[in-house]
Design a protein around this motif. Structure first.
Motif, PDB file in Angstrom:
ATOM      1  N   LYS A   1     -39.251  12.396  72.655  1.00 11.73           N
ATOM      2  CA  LYS A   1     -38.719  11.537  71.637  1.00 11.73           C
ATOM      3  C   LYS A   1     -38.460  12.360  70.265  1.00 11.73           C
ATOM      4  CE  LYS A   1     -38.576   7.315  73.666  1.00 11.73           C
ATOM      5  NZ  LYS A   1     -37.356   6.793  73.812  1.00 11.73           N
ATOM      6  N   ASN A   2     -39.005  13.658  70.218  1.00 10.45           N
ATOM      7  CA  ASN A   2     -38.626  14.404  68.997  1.00 10.45           C
ATOM      8  C   ASN A   2     -37.053  14.814  69.004  1.00 10.45           C
ATOM      9  OD1 ASN A   2     -41.277  14.920  67.937  1.00 10.45           O
ATOM     10  ND2 ASN A   2     -41.735  15.798  70.087  1.00 10.45           N
ATOM     11  N   TYR A   3     -36.375  14.234  70.080  1.00 10.42           N
ATOM     12  CA  TYR A   3     -35.007  14.763  70.090  1.00 10.42           C
ATOM     13  C   TYR A   3     -34.184  13.318  69.941  1.00 10.42           C
ATOM     14  CZ  TYR A   3     -30.410  16.339  71.729  1.00 10.42           C
ATOM     15  OH  TYR A   3     -29.161  16.696  71.708  1.00 10.42           O
ATOM     16  N   VAL A   4     -33.310  13.465  68.941  1.00  8.68           N
ATOM     17  CA  VAL A   4     -32.727  12.054  68.521  1.00  8.68           C
ATOM     18  C   VAL A   4     -31.222  12.209  69.017  1.00  8.68           C
ATOM     19  CG1 VAL A   4     -32.238  11.003  66.437  1.00  8.68           C
ATOM     20  CG2 VAL A   4     -34.156  12.234  66.572  1.00  8.68           C
ATOM     21  N   GLU A   5     -30.960  11.242  69.924  1.00 12.07           N
ATOM     22  CA  GLU A   5     -29.496  11.069  70.374  1.00 12.07           C
ATOM     23  C   GLU A   5     -28.827  10.191  69.431  1.00 12.07           C
ATOM     24  OE1 GLU A   5     -27.873  12.162  72.673  1.00 12.07           O
ATOM     25  OE2 GLU A   5     -29.265  12.963  74.334  1.00 12.07           O
ATOM     26  N   LYS A   6     -29.400   9.236  68.833  1.00 10.07           N
ATOM     27  CA  LYS A   6     -28.641   8.171  67.919  1.00 10.07           C
ATOM     28  C   LYS A   6     -29.942   7.748  66.968  1.00 10.07           C
ATOM     29  CE  LYS A   6     -28.254   4.178  71.062  1.00 10.07           C
ATOM     30  NZ  LYS A   6     -29.121   3.257  69.920  1.00 10.07           N
ATOM     31  N   LEU A   7     -29.372   7.290  65.829  1.00  9.28           N
ATOM     32  CA  LEU A   7     -30.331   6.543  64.976  1.00  9.28           C
ATOM     33  C   LEU A   7     -30.090   5.003  65.192  1.00  9.28           C
ATOM     34  CD1 LEU A   7     -29.526   8.287  61.458  1.00  9.28           C
ATOM     35  CD2 LEU A   7     -31.437   8.866  63.200  1.00  9.28           C
ATOM     36  N   ASP A   8     -30.995   4.515  65.183  1.00  8.80           N
ATOM     37  CA  ASP A   8     -31.135   2.838  65.415  1.00  8.80           C
ATOM     38  C   ASP A   8     -30.912   2.144  63.910  1.00  8.80           C
ATOM     39  OD1 ASP A   8     -32.687   2.736  68.101  1.00  8.80           O
ATOM     40  OD2 ASP A   8     -33.982   4.089  66.981  1.00  8.80           O
ATOM     41  N   LYS A   9     -30.392   1.275  64.395  1.00  8.25           N
ATOM     42  CA  LYS A   9     -29.795   0.153  63.113  1.00  8.25           C
ATOM     43  C   LYS A   9     -30.783  -1.135  63.034  1.00  8.25           C
ATOM     44  CE  LYS A   9     -25.021   0.785  64.276  1.00  8.25           C
ATOM     45  NZ  LYS A   9     -23.632   0.332  64.380  1.00  8.25           N
ATOM     46  N   PRO A  10     -31.211  -1.240  61.653  1.00 12.53           N
ATOM     47  CA  PRO A  10     -32.281  -2.178  61.364  1.00 12.53           C
ATOM     48  C   PRO A  10     -32.021  -3.601  61.849  1.00 12.53           C
ATOM     49  CG  PRO A  10     -32.046  -0.761  59.647  1.00 12.53           C
ATOM     50  CD  PRO A  10     -31.088  -0.400  60.363  1.00 12.53           C
ATOM     51  N   GLU A  11     -30.700  -3.742  61.662  1.00 13.60           N
ATOM     52  CA  GLU A  11     -30.429  -5.126  62.231  1.00 13.60           C
ATOM     53  C   GLU A  11     -30.405  -5.530  63.645  1.00 13.60           C
ATOM     54  OE1 GLU A  11     -26.517  -2.854  61.266  1.00 13.60           O
ATOM     55  OE2 GLU A  11     -28.292  -2.981  60.440  1.00 13.60           O
ATOM     56  N   ASP A  12     -30.814  -4.421  64.503  1.00 12.94           N
ATOM     57  CA  ASP A  12     -30.651  -4.603  65.971  1.00 12.94           C
ATOM     58  C   ASP A  12     -32.124  -4.772  66.332  1.00 12.94           C
ATOM     59  OD1 ASP A  12     -27.931  -4.222  66.139  1.00 12.94           O
ATOM     60  OD2 ASP A  12     -28.098  -2.123  66.321  1.00 12.94           O
ATOM     61  N   ILE A  13     -33.309  -4.450  65.423  1.00 13.69           N
ATOM     62  CA  ILE A  13     -34.532  -4.364  65.679  1.00 13.69           C
ATOM     63  C   ILE A  13     -35.306  -5.710  65.801  1.00 13.69           C
ATOM     64  CG2 ILE A  13     -36.920  -3.590  65.136  1.00 13.69           C
ATOM     65  CD1 ILE A  13     -34.581  -1.405  65.852  1.00 13.69           C
ATOM     66  N   GLU A  14     -35.996  -6.024  66.905  1.00 10.70           N
ATOM     67  CA  GLU A  14     -36.825  -7.018  66.890  1.00 10.70           C
ATOM     68  C   GLU A  14     -38.275  -6.935  67.122  1.00 10.70           C
ATOM     69  OE1 GLU A  14     -35.391  -9.680  70.051  1.00 10.70           O
ATOM     70  OE2 GLU A  14     -33.601 -10.337  68.984  1.00 10.70           O
ATOM     71  N   ILE A  15     -39.159  -7.490  66.447  1.00  7.89           N
ATOM     72  CA  ILE A  15     -40.642  -7.558  66.676  1.00  7.89           C
ATOM     73  C   ILE A  15     -41.060  -8.786  67.216  1.00  7.89           C
ATOM     74  CG2 ILE A  15     -42.650  -7.126  65.440  1.00  7.89           C
ATOM     75  CD1 ILE A  15     -40.770  -4.718  65.371  1.00  7.89           C
ATOM     76  N   ASN A  16     -41.681  -8.709  68.499  1.00 11.01           N
ATOM     77  CA  ASN A  16     -42.352  -9.707  69.191  1.00 11.01           C
ATOM     78  C   ASN A  16     -40.999 -10.890  69.234  1.00 11.01           C
ATOM     79  OD1 ASN A  16     -44.770  -8.633  69.549  1.00 11.01           O
ATOM     80  ND2 ASN A  16     -45.073  -9.440  67.521  1.00 11.01           N
ATOM     81  N   GLY A  17     -39.914 -10.601  69.549  1.00  9.76           N
ATOM     82  CA  GLY A  17     -38.607 -11.389  69.743  1.00  9.76           C
ATOM     83  C   GLY A  17     -38.103 -11.937  68.770  1.00  9.76           C
ATOM     84  N   GLU A  18     -38.546 -11.500  67.394  1.00 11.67           N
ATOM     85  CA  GLU A  18     -38.148 -12.018  66.155  1.00 11.67           C
ATOM     86  C   GLU A  18     -37.361 -10.741  65.330  1.00 11.67           C
ATOM     87  OE1 GLU A  18     -41.331 -13.397  63.975  1.00 11.67           O
ATOM     88  OE2 GLU A  18     -41.415 -15.329  64.838  1.00 11.67           O
ATOM     89  N   LYS A  19     -36.290 -11.289  64.706  1.00 13.93           N
ATOM     90  CA  LYS A  19     -35.534 -10.311  63.846  1.00 13.93           C
ATOM     91  C   LYS A  19     -36.571  -9.920  62.732  1.00 13.93           C
ATOM     92  CE  LYS A  19     -31.475 -10.003  65.780  1.00 13.93           C
ATOM     93  NZ  LYS A  19     -30.817  -8.682  66.180  1.00 13.93           N
TER      94      LYS A  19
END
Length: 536
Positions: free
Chosen positions: A459-477
């Protein structure tokens, strides 16, 4: 008309004794008066001389008694005795009073004593303290220029013999770097210390160039300064070079050399190297790498490295099944991280305090911490405070839980919101057209590495950056997008520090010197220094 002829005065041919006897007989009254005057004058002279000698001895006795009290570690008594010496016009006491006040953090009083010392040109013992005070903004003459003048004056108190084997001026320059209250003074003192041969100034000069604190970004100049510092034994410079090679700022990436530098510095107990190596190992995804990564993070935490303390606390929360059993310990470690300068630990501690988790509920103190971090420019805190202000149903406990889960995932490389070293954001921002680019993203640099090597990076190799709006914690935005920014030190770091004024609690100055006439009392200055450190 003929004038009268002037009669010639006859020479007194009497013997000297008869002449003296005759003179005394004729001038007896005058001679008695003159003798009385001479005797009276001599008596007065003897009385004045005696008084002055007594006064000098008394002054000296108070100074010596003060020094002896300092040897015994009784600094309050010493201060009282030295003050009594000043009442008897003992100027040699003023530098010690200035030193005592500066070491105790009473800078206003230290300035007063320094000004008293300055009235006596033959005494130089307070000039070093005066230089430090000028950088802190005390007195009429302020700034680096004034400090340099005072340091030059302080040098007059050192003998040529002493200067053959010591370099007190370099020590003054190096101490002064951490006392600067504005960037202009900081840069001036770093440069002056570097000219005098300071190795630590080489490290700071590299930081200035790498972060673009003085001019534009200059990673190549930074690498040169850090290389020189490393070759002169400055361990932190090795971590900076390791990270520079890890990311490829201003030069070609070299993961293998970077890892060798990180590992060597970590073995030598460099905190940032242990933290960076810990993150790298956590993200490799191998059976043994997680345990190894945690070992490095715990090593850094034991050295009171703020980001590592936070990492250990977050990991403990994630791994436990009963949060209530470790809540108090987690609050303590986040508080310790905050005290060590880590903003993430401060935020998590404030959120726990808001909800009475492991610590007594104190909304006022929690908000005070958050506002303190906001004044330091922590962006995630500004967003959090907006969330608290503009939402009718605020749930700070959910904020804490989402932050803990998200931070843990960032440590493991599950989510990546920013590439590169956290302190080097300028290298990743959109630059103006035609401006030099000192960084190539990993995905654009992939052709230089095999698939096997990239797999080893995990995971030290970064293919692409994540977007905050796509993240869910325990099924919640996420409650708000900036929760992703709460983790401040999210990637391996150079350790380079931008200029930031520090809260200075005391001045560490050289012990003043007494006049040579006091050598007969055999005052032990080393004991005084040791006792003072123990006393305060």
């Amino acid at each position: 008309m003929a004038g009268k002829k002037k009669e010639k005065k006859q020479k007194d041919k009497r013997p000297f004794k008869e002449k003296l006897k005759s003179f005394v007989s004729k001038n007896k009254v005058a001679l008695i008066i003159l003798s009385l005057i001479v005797l009276l004058g001599g008596g007065v002279g003897l009385i004045v001389t005696g008084y002055l000698e007594y006064n000098r001895a008394t002054r000296e006795a108070y100074v010596v008694a003060g020094m002896k009290a300092m040897e015994d570690g009784n600094f309050h008594k010493a201060q009282s005795l030295l003050l009594k010496a000043t009442y008897l016009k003992a100027p040699e006491a003023y530098p010690f009073l200035a030193w005592l006040s500066a070491k105790a953090g009473n800078f206003t009083k230290a300035l007063d004593y320094c000004r008293e010392t300055a009235k006596y040109p033959e005494i130089h013992g307070a000039y070093e303290v005066m230089g430090y005070l000028s950088l802190l903004g005390y007195g009429n003459a302020q700034g680096a220029g004034s400090a340099l003048f005072y340091f030059d004056e302080a040098m007059k108190s050192y003998s040529e013999e002493y200067l053959k084997s010591h370099n007190p001026l370099l020590a003054m320059y190096e101490k002064s770097i951490s006392l600067c209250m504005n960037k202009q003074d900081y840069i001036r003192m770093v440069d002056e210390a570097q000219k005098k041969g300071s190795n630590i100034a080489l490290l700071y000069r590299g930081d200035l160039d790498f972060l673009g604190e003085e001019n534009d970004l200059s990673p190549k100049s930074a690498a040169k300064s850090w290389e020189d510092a490393k070759n002169n034994g400055v361990l932190e410079a090795q971590t900076r070079l390791a990270s520079l090679l890890w990311y490829g700022y201003g030069k070609r990436r070299d993961y293998r050399t970077a890892m060798r530098y990180f590992e060597d510095a970590a073995k030598k107990h460099e905190p940032a190297a242990n933290y960076s190596l810990g993150l790298i190992r956590l993200r490799q995804g191998k059976k043994t790498s997680y345990a190894e990564g945690m070992r490095y993070l715990k090593n850094a935490a034991k050295m009171n490295y703020g980001p590592a303390l936070t990492a250990v606390g977050v990991n403990a929360i994630i791994k436990t099944k009963d949060f209530s059993k470790i809540a108090s310990a987690a609050a303590d470690i986040f508080k310790q991280a905050y005290d060590c300068g880590d903003t993430t630990g401060g935020i998590l501690y404030a959120l726990m305090m808001m909800n009475g988790m492991g610590i007594a509920t104190d909304q006022t103190e929690a908000l005070s911490i958050l506002y303190d971090l906001k004044t330091r420019g922590v962006q995630s805190v500004g967003a959090m405070l907006k969330y608290f202000t503009y939402n009718n149903e605020v749930d700070s406990k959910r904020v804490f839980n989402q932050a803990i889960a998200l931070i843990s995932d960032q440590y493991l490389g599950k989510y990546t919101f920013a590439e590169g070293a956290p302190e080097a954001k300028m290298y990743h921002e959109q630059r103006e057209s035609g401006a030099l680019s000192y960084y190539i993203s990993q995905k654009d640099d992939r052709d230089r590495y095999t698939d096997e090597f990239i797999a080893d990076l995990g995971k030290n190799y970064v293919e692409k950056l994540d977007k905050p709006e796509d993240i869910e914690i325990n099924g919640e935005k996420l409650l708000y997008p900036e929760i992703t920014q709460i983790l401040d030190m999210y990637n391996p770091t150079t350790g380079a520090k931008p200029f930031m004024p520090q809260a200075v609690m005391e001045i560490s100055a050289t012990m003043p010197k007494l006049p040579p006439s006091y050598d007969k009392y055999e005052i032990d200055f080393d004991t005084i220094m040791n006792n003072f450190e123990d006393f305060y």
